[in-house]
Design a protein around this motif. Sequence first.
Motif, mmCIF file in Angstrom:
data_model
loop_
_atom_site.group_PDB
_atom_site.id
_atom_site.type_symbol
_atom_site.label_atom_id
_atom_site.label_comp_id
_atom_site.label_asym_id
_atom_site.label_seq_id
_atom_site.Cartn_x
_atom_site.Cartn_y
_atom_site.Cartn_z
ATOM 1 N N LEU A 1 0.084 6.217 100.721
ATOM 2 C CA LEU A 1 0.936 5.229 101.363
ATOM 3 C C LEU A 1 1.143 4.062 100.408
ATOM 4 O O LEU A 1 0.167 3.441 99.969
ATOM 5 N N GLY A 2 2.383 3.796 100.074
ATOM 6 C CA GLY A 2 2.685 2.705 99.157
ATOM 7 C C GLY A 2 3.774 1.814 99.697
ATOM 8 O O GLY A 2 4.263 1.987 100.817
ATOM 9 N N GLU A 3 4.177 0.843 98.887
ATOM 10 C CA GLU A 3 5.207 -0.080 99.311
ATOM 11 C C GLU A 3 6.580 0.570 99.342
ATOM 12 O O GLU A 3 7.404 0.267 100.197
ATOM 13 N N LYS A 4 6.845 1.484 98.413
ATOM 14 C CA LYS A 4 8.155 2.116 98.348
ATOM 15 C C LYS A 4 8.112 3.625 98.507
ATOM 16 O O LYS A 4 9.149 4.247 98.759
ATOM 17 N N LEU B 1 2.360 24.311 107.735
ATOM 18 C CA LEU B 1 2.129 23.436 106.589
ATOM 19 C C LEU B 1 3.390 22.604 106.382
ATOM 20 O O LEU B 1 4.482 23.149 106.183
ATOM 21 N N ILE B 2 3.252 21.275 106.433
ATOM 22 C CA ILE B 2 4.390 20.365 106.385
ATOM 23 C C ILE B 2 4.113 19.254 105.376
ATOM 24 O O ILE B 2 2.989 18.750 105.283
ATOM 25 N N ASN B 3 5.146 18.880 104.637
ATOM 26 C CA ASN B 3 5.087 17.671 103.815
ATOM 27 C C ASN B 3 6.215 16.743 104.236
ATOM 28 O O ASN B 3 7.379 17.150 104.318
ATOM 29 N N ARG B 4 5.852 15.486 104.499
ATOM 30 C CA ARG B 4 6.840 14.454 104.840
ATOM 31 C C ARG B 4 6.742 13.350 103.806
ATOM 32 O O ARG B 4 5.672 12.764 103.610
ATOM 33 N N SER B 5 7.850 13.040 103.156
ATOM 34 C CA SER B 5 7.879 12.001 102.125
ATOM 35 C C SER B 5 9.069 11.100 102.369
ATOM 36 O O SER B 5 10.117 11.545 102.856
ATOM 37 N N ASP B 6 8.915 9.826 102.016
ATOM 38 C CA ASP B 6 10.038 8.901 102.081
ATOM 39 C C ASP B 6 9.969 7.954 100.896
ATOM 40 O O ASP B 6 8.888 7.604 100.403
ATOM 41 N N LEU B 7 11.139 7.544 100.439
ATOM 42 C CA LEU B 7 11.263 6.688 99.269
ATOM 43 C C LEU B 7 12.239 5.567 99.582
ATOM 44 O O LEU B 7 13.355 5.816 100.052
ATOM 45 N N HIS C 1 18.400 1.774 100.480
ATOM 46 C CA HIS C 1 18.364 3.154 100.958
ATOM 47 C C HIS C 1 16.924 3.574 101.262
ATOM 48 O O HIS C 1 16.004 3.238 100.519
ATOM 49 N N LYS C 2 16.785 4.342 102.342
ATOM 50 C CA LYS C 2 15.509 4.976 102.635
ATOM 51 C C LYS C 2 15.751 6.477 102.722
ATOM 52 O O LYS C 2 16.423 6.965 103.626
ATOM 53 N N VAL C 3 15.216 7.212 101.754
ATOM 54 C CA VAL C 3 15.406 8.654 101.679
ATOM 55 C C VAL C 3 14.175 9.347 102.252
ATOM 56 O O VAL C 3 13.045 9.046 101.855
ATOM 57 N N GLU C 4 14.393 10.261 103.204
ATOM 58 C CA GLU C 4 13.306 10.998 103.838
ATOM 59 C C GLU C 4 13.514 12.492 103.624
ATOM 60 O O GLU C 4 14.638 12.992 103.725
ATOM 61 N N ILE C 5 12.434 13.194 103.323
ATOM 62 C CA ILE C 5 12.495 14.639 103.139
ATOM 63 C C ILE C 5 11.301 15.277 103.824
ATOM 64 O O ILE C 5 10.180 14.750 103.769
#
Length: 800
Positions: free
Chosen positions: A316-319, A371-377, A382-386
């Motif tokens: 978990l980070g700031e961006k 099995l799931i991976n959730r990432s956001d940037l 912009h907030k990109v979610e995958i």
Amino acid sequence: MKKFSILGFILLCQVFVFAQQSQLNGRVLTSNGTAVFGATINISPAAKTLNSNTNGTFIYDGQIGETLTINISKEGFLKETRTLTLKNAQQILTIKLAASSYLLNEVLIKDNRIENLQKEQSLNVEVVNADFIQRNLGGSLMKTLERLPGIKTIGIGSGQSKPLIRGLGFNRVVVVDKGVKHEGQQWGADHGLELDQFAAGEVEILKGAASFMYGSDAIAGAINVKPTRAPAKHSLGGNVDLIGKTNNNLYGTSVNLFGRNDRYFFDSRFTYQNYGDYRVPTDRVSVYNFQVPLDKNYLRNTAGNENGIHLSAGILGEKFNSIFYLNNVFSESGFFANAHGLEPRNVDLALHDRSNRDILLPKQQVNHFKLINRSDLQLNNHKVEIELGYQRNFRQEFSQYVNHGYMPAIFPENFGIPRDTEREFDKNVYSVNLKDKFELGKHQLSFGGNVEYQDNSINGWTFLVPGFKQFTSGAFVYDQLQLNEKTILHGALRYDYGRIKLNKYTDWFASTLNDGSTQNLVRADDLTRNFNSFVWSVGINYNPEKFIFKANIGKSFRMPIAKELGANGVNYHYFSYEKGDPTLSPEKSYQADATIGWKEKNWSVKFSPFYNYFPNYIYLNPTANYDYFYGAGNQVFEYAQSEVMRYGGELQFNYQISKFLSTEVLGEYLYAEQLSGSKKGFTLPFSPPPSVLFNLTYTPKDHQLLIDTYFSVDYRITATQNNIVPPERKTDGFYIINLQVGTKLHLYKQPLMISLQAQNLLDTKYMNHTSFYRLIELPEAGRNIILSLKIPFNLSHTQN
């Protein structure tokens, strides 16, 4: 000439003023980059007060050269002050708020996040948290949600159920787990959802056409099961849940352990439940006119067990945030021995009644791995979610081999399939979701896409649904326009493409044809179908101070599933022969929803009507034909399509009688009618009757040791359901009483949460019209006392 000079001077001034305008686009975030909703922004010397929206943003229109002092505050965070001078026509400001820390025994921060979500979401939405789940624990997560108006379940046994939203279920309701669509064998009424309710952090229920968000199958709505929140920084702890139920002698536990340093965390949970046969308030049932006695009111062979392993870890980070989830749920449960297969009379009662905890044939085993991976940037605005997902649903149904039709009398020893494997389904699913959210002026825009691939194989000595491969994809755009502080407009457009390929299936035994010859009959041919559709949605939210109004109208669609296209066999759970139609067109739906509400200090009311029209609803239609090759003369049911009209609504009323006493009324109504086809004028199967729930809750003043104590009683009245579709039978009205009592006991600075329920307190005998077993006139479970304990523990914790 003088007039033209004055006009030119005025225009020049307007151009000059316009050139001096500056727009400040601000964003309020937490220290780890999460948007802060509802922050108060005071801007001076303009004396302007703004609030951040759900994305944490706000907009201020000023003049170039203007110097501003900006004060930002939000409950639970330290105040921040910024001073800046507007230098450009477009200027961006990002403020990060630090969480406030207090050296108190306990800090309880309450916000209006859920209430604000309901105000800003154009669809009808309900949100429940882990406290609601513990307070209303049912046999499954879907059964627990049944207390909400408009939500019902199709239940089989004490641990299996699937949801209905406003009377629609199966593949018309999407269940999302940790951002990925949960894919099991949801086409079967006896197939429950492999979800552990102890592992659910929050559940969001969307009622109405949600296809633009989740794609095909979300015609009735969606149930979004969210994970628990990430642990606090520099913490190590967990909790232990203990549960016991009297009706089926269930006992179980769920153990949670989590930890986190500054950026990295892990969370784990292990669940185990074991239960015996459940009891009903009758000593005999009629299975298709055959009287079946029940030993001490136990429904023989409905025992089972469930195991669940849930692991998550991430950064978990700031961006940038990235979390991996691994879930593995396994369950084994028996089918009611007298209501499975084609020979309900030939059941060894002495064997089954010897023990209430053994699991004999017929039974089912289901293993669901995920099995799931959730990432956001976060990239500027912009907030990109995958989300990437893989899941495998492996389901087996076991039964003693019994030959029917032209099946061989003796099971072949060299067949290659175990003699007790009646059916086997093996589904592998790969999913990708991508979304980009950003703001453009007053617009909050979302662009996204979904891709999913399924590979489904079958096995066993019986046949109902062919194996198949399925590919679906879709892309959408969603715009939320904030006209002012009271009004929000919504618009969405989505395109979906789907392809399904059914595999040919040929009988493993020979059948005798009318001319005397023998042949291994082809039950399903190779079939490839392609589907595509545009769907859309428009809505509005208007929220003055006390009044709530929102409306939405949209189109959704659902591509036919493998069972509807290619079924051709006996359904042993329904004593019927089901036959698909390979020419079915994709199902379309048009729906209008509205919510009208008013909220005062001591009371609130909300009414949510809807209207739904299907030009080509897919349904299972009983015919006058009977099968000759595969069973004992079962009635043939064929999939068909017809026009369908549905309307209804939900009513919610809350009143705070006094500081410690409150009441609640939850009502629901649904009417459905087929407008064409052979069942014109009839309703749809599993249409729930009208019902209303009255609640009275007493919450006494907190004690030194006991806090958040409650005493609650639910009184539900359900009307008679006379509006049926043959071969359904009418169900009588009923009323039941449920009690809930709970508290938090503080021992050694740790809150021990205790919850006690009494479901069906009066042991009422009644039929649930949406129950799977209602088809054989089997009443619902009798009185059930549920005791649950949640024991949190804190191994290490340091404040920042």
